[in-house]
Design a protein around this motif. Structure first.
Motif, short mmCIF file in Angstrom:
data_model
loop_
_atom_site.label_atom_id
_atom_site.label_comp_id
_atom_site.label_asym_id
_atom_site.label_seq_id
_atom_site.Cartn_x
_atom_site.Cartn_y
_atom_site.Cartn_z
N ALA A 10 40.42 24.40 50.78
CA ALA A 10 40.83 24.18 52.31
C ALA A 10 41.19 25.41 52.95
CB ALA A 10 41.83 23.41 52.54
N GLY A 11 41.44 26.64 52.16
CA GLY A 11 41.65 27.86 52.82
C GLY A 11 43.27 27.80 53.25
N GLY A 12 44.17 28.00 52.22
CA GLY A 12 45.55 27.96 52.74
C GLY A 12 46.04 26.63 52.45
N THR A 13 47.03 26.38 53.38
CA THR A 13 47.74 24.98 53.37
C THR A 13 47.24 24.19 54.65
OG1 THR A 13 49.45 26.23 54.77
CG2 THR A 13 49.70 26.08 52.43
N GLU A 14 46.38 24.50 55.29
CA GLU A 14 45.61 23.87 56.40
C GLU A 14 44.84 22.72 56.01
OE1 GLU A 14 43.55 26.37 59.03
OE2 GLU A 14 44.95 27.93 58.99
N ASN A 15 44.78 21.64 56.59
CA ASN A 15 43.97 20.43 56.30
C ASN A 15 42.52 20.85 56.62
OD1 ASN A 15 46.29 19.44 55.91
ND2 ASN A 15 46.27 17.53 57.35
N VAL A 16 41.63 20.09 55.85
CA VAL A 16 40.10 20.22 55.86
C VAL A 16 39.77 19.69 57.34
CG1 VAL A 16 37.95 19.84 55.06
CG2 VAL A 16 39.79 20.42 53.38
N VAL A 17 38.94 20.10 58.05
CA VAL A 17 38.43 19.65 59.51
C VAL A 17 37.05 19.53 59.37
CG1 VAL A 17 38.58 20.27 61.96
CG2 VAL A 17 40.19 21.12 60.46
N CYS A 18 36.74 18.40 60.17
CA CYS A 18 35.18 17.92 60.05
C CYS A 18 34.41 19.10 61.03
CB CYS A 18 35.00 16.59 60.65
SG CYS A 18 33.19 16.02 60.89
N ALA A 25 41.37 15.83 57.92
CA ALA A 25 41.70 15.14 56.62
C ALA A 25 43.26 15.12 56.66
CB ALA A 25 41.14 15.85 55.35
N GLU A 26 43.66 14.10 55.88
CA GLU A 26 45.22 13.86 55.84
C GLU A 26 45.87 14.67 54.64
OE1 GLU A 26 45.77 9.77 54.95
OE2 GLU A 26 44.94 9.20 57.12
N SER A 27 45.14 15.51 54.00
CA SER A 27 45.73 16.25 52.95
C SER A 27 44.88 17.72 52.93
CB SER A 27 45.67 15.77 51.53
OG SER A 27 44.22 15.58 51.24
N GLU A 28 45.17 18.58 52.02
CA GLU A 28 44.53 19.71 51.84
C GLU A 28 42.90 19.74 51.57
OE1 GLU A 28 46.59 22.78 49.58
OE2 GLU A 28 48.58 22.45 50.63
N ASN A 29 42.84 18.79 50.73
CA ASN A 29 41.64 18.54 50.09
C ASN A 29 40.57 17.54 50.94
OD1 ASN A 29 42.09 20.35 47.75
ND2 ASN A 29 43.06 18.63 46.88
N TRP A 34 34.03 12.33 52.56
CA TRP A 34 33.44 13.12 53.05
C TRP A 34 32.52 14.07 52.48
CZ3 TRP A 34 37.02 16.39 56.99
CH2 TRP A 34 37.86 15.64 57.65
N LEU A 35 31.68 14.73 53.12
CA LEU A 35 30.49 15.35 52.65
C LEU A 35 30.62 16.77 52.76
CD1 LEU A 35 27.37 14.49 52.06
CD2 LEU A 35 27.01 15.69 54.23
N CYS A 36 30.42 17.66 51.77
CA CYS A 36 30.49 19.20 51.76
C CYS A 36 28.97 19.60 51.78
CB CYS A 36 31.29 19.48 50.57
SG CYS A 36 31.23 21.42 50.80
N SER A 37 28.57 20.64 52.75
CA SER A 37 27.38 21.29 52.80
C SER A 37 27.64 22.81 53.10
CB SER A 37 26.60 20.62 54.21
OG SER A 37 25.49 21.33 54.30
N VAL A 38 26.64 23.38 52.26
CA VAL A 38 26.73 25.00 52.42
C VAL A 38 25.62 25.54 53.44
CG1 VAL A 38 26.74 26.95 51.08
CG2 VAL A 38 28.01 25.07 50.07
N TYR A 46 32.20 17.29 56.56
CA TYR A 46 31.78 16.52 57.45
C TYR A 46 32.44 15.12 57.11
CZ TYR A 46 28.23 19.80 58.67
OH TYR A 46 27.59 20.86 58.93
N CYS A 47 33.07 14.43 57.99
CA CYS A 47 33.95 13.17 57.75
C CYS A 47 33.00 12.08 57.59
CB CYS A 47 34.68 12.87 59.18
SG CYS A 47 33.90 12.55 60.61
N ASP A 48 33.44 11.09 56.95
CA ASP A 48 32.61 10.15 56.59
C ASP A 48 31.56 9.45 57.77
OD1 ASP A 48 34.74 9.01 57.34
OD2 ASP A 48 35.00 7.45 55.93
N GLU A 49 32.15 9.32 58.84
CA GLU A 49 31.72 8.78 60.22
C GLU A 49 30.42 9.92 60.62
OE1 GLU A 49 32.14 6.72 64.39
OE2 GLU A 49 33.58 6.71 63.06
#
Length: 67
Positions: A10-18, A25-29, A34-38, A46-49
């Motif tokens: 997540a890059g530090g203590t920030e939450n993951v963002v769509c 996201a409610e946590s750091e992870n 959620w989907l991760c794309s490179v 990307y959030c589930d929606e």
């Protein structure tokens, strides 16, 4: 075969963002739904929606600029 794998960062203590809608996201992870794309050597989450809405483009490996 002996490559190290890394979990979602997540890059530090920030939450993951769509990357599309900005949902946090409610946590750091990223949650497991959620989907991760490179893209361009950077991870985008990307959030589930948003993932459900654009699943065909994501599976077709289209760049997110085309969605």
């Amino acid at each position: 075969m002996d490559e190290q794998t890394h979990g979602p960062v997540a890059g530090g203590t920030e939450n993951v963002v769509c990357a599309l809608c900005g949902t946090r996201a409610e946590s750091e992870n990223a949650p497991p739904t959620w989907l991760c794309s490179v893209e361009n050597c950077s991870r985008r989450y990307y959030c589930d929606e948003c993932a459900r809405t654009h699943i065909r483009a994501i599976e077709g490996r289209l760049d997110s600029a085309w969605w």
